[in-house]
Design a protein around this motif. Structure first.
Motif, PDB file in Angstrom:
ATOM      1  N   ILE A  22     -71.106 -50.117  -6.722  1.00  0.00           N
ATOM      2  CA  ILE A  22     -70.055 -51.097  -6.412  1.00  0.00           C
ATOM      3  C   ILE A  22     -68.775 -50.775  -7.168  1.00  0.00           C
ATOM      4  CG2 ILE A  22     -69.394 -53.527  -6.653  1.00  0.00           C
ATOM      5  CD1 ILE A  22     -72.406 -54.179  -6.156  1.00  0.00           C
ATOM      6  N   VAL A  23     -68.900 -50.521  -8.471  1.00  0.00           N
ATOM      7  CA  VAL A  23     -67.713 -50.223  -9.283  1.00  0.00           C
ATOM      8  C   VAL A  23     -67.070 -48.909  -8.826  1.00  0.00           C
ATOM      9  CG1 VAL A  23     -66.955 -49.627 -11.626  1.00  0.00           C
ATOM     10  CG2 VAL A  23     -68.497 -51.549 -11.272  1.00  0.00           C
ATOM     11  N   GLY A  24     -67.897 -47.891  -8.550  1.00  0.00           N
ATOM     12  CA  GLY A  24     -67.369 -46.599  -8.118  1.00  0.00           C
ATOM     13  C   GLY A  24     -66.727 -46.648  -6.756  1.00  0.00           C
ATOM     14  N   ALA A  25     -67.290 -47.444  -5.843  1.00  0.00           N
ATOM     15  CA  ALA A  25     -66.699 -47.562  -4.502  1.00  0.00           C
ATOM     16  C   ALA A  25     -65.357 -48.261  -4.566  1.00  0.00           C
ATOM     17  CB  ALA A  25     -67.647 -48.312  -3.572  1.00  0.00           C
ATOM     18  N   ARG A  26     -65.254 -49.254  -5.436  1.00  0.00           N
ATOM     19  CA  ARG A  26     -63.962 -49.932  -5.599  1.00  0.00           C
ATOM     20  C   ARG A  26     -62.945 -49.005  -6.251  1.00  0.00           C
ATOM     21  NH1 ARG A  26     -64.108 -55.499  -8.284  1.00  0.00           N
ATOM     22  NH2 ARG A  26     -61.953 -55.272  -7.688  1.00  0.00           N
ATOM     23  N   GLY A  27     -63.395 -48.200  -7.217  1.00  0.00           N
ATOM     24  CA  GLY A  27     -62.535 -47.212  -7.852  1.00  0.00           C
ATOM     25  C   GLY A  27     -61.316 -47.795  -8.519  1.00  0.00           C
ATOM     26  N   ALA A  28     -61.465 -48.972  -9.091  1.00  0.00           N
ATOM     27  CA  ALA A  28     -60.311 -49.662  -9.651  1.00  0.00           C
ATOM     28  C   ALA A  28     -59.857 -49.113 -11.000  1.00  0.00           C
ATOM     29  CB  ALA A  28     -60.622 -51.159  -9.786  1.00  0.00           C
ATOM     30  N   TRP A  29     -60.749 -48.423 -11.723  1.00  0.00           N
ATOM     31  CA  TRP A  29     -60.316 -47.948 -13.025  1.00  0.00           C
ATOM     32  C   TRP A  29     -60.857 -46.568 -13.319  1.00  0.00           C
ATOM     33  CZ3 TRP A  29     -61.845 -49.371 -18.579  1.00  0.00           C
ATOM     34  CH2 TRP A  29     -60.809 -49.073 -19.467  1.00  0.00           C
ATOM     35  N   LYS A  30     -61.833 -46.416 -14.194  1.00  0.00           N
ATOM     36  CA  LYS A  30     -62.285 -45.089 -14.606  1.00  0.00           C
ATOM     37  C   LYS A  30     -63.380 -44.499 -13.724  1.00  0.00           C
ATOM     38  CE  LYS A  30     -60.886 -45.388 -19.337  1.00  0.00           C
ATOM     39  NZ  LYS A  30     -60.839 -44.518 -20.463  1.00  0.00           N
TER      40      LYS A  30
END
Length: 137
Positions: A22-30
């Protein structure tokens, strides 16, 4: 001491990989995952879901329901096997214009579809299963 991260377990690994997806798909930061990265991480996450067993049985139920819906839509006289469904989903993953949400959802279902298909697909999922088992267990 033979573990890098300590005991993780399949359920813990599945939860960690879900958050990573989820975090990687959003790619909002690192942490940023491209379209192919989402497919790879989604596949590994789906494999961990399958190995976690009853905790994440809903994903296997969704995969089986999708496969049955596709196969039954051609009628009882047609022979539309699980291998054809696995190939169809693979073509959709790599052939359609990239969508991280669709690719993430479909790739999490592919381990169950590949295992049901048998043959080369099942060999691939067993290989990934053995690799994730050595890292997580």
């Amino acid at each position: 001491m033979n573990q890098i991260f300590g005991a993780i377990g399949f359920t813990g690994g599945a939860v960690v990989m879900t958050v990573f997806l989820i975090v990687g798909a959003r790619g909002a930061w690192k942490i940023k995952l491209g379209n192919v990265g989402v497919i790879v991480v989604g596949f590994i996450t789906g494999q961990l879901y399958a190995q976690a067993g009853e905790t994440f049985a809903f994903l296997d139920d969704m995969s089986g329901g999708l496969s049955e819906a596709i196969r039954s839509s051609f009628g009882s006289q047609a022979h539309f096997g699980a291998g054809a469904v696995a190939i169809l989903v693979s073509v959709l993953l790599y052939g359609l214009k990239p969508s991280k949400i669709r690719n993430g959802a479909l790739s999490m279902m592919t381990p169950s579809l590949y295992t049901a298909a048998g043959g080369m697909f099942a060999t691939f999922t067993h290989l990934i299963s053995n690799l994730t088992g050595t890292v997580v267990a």
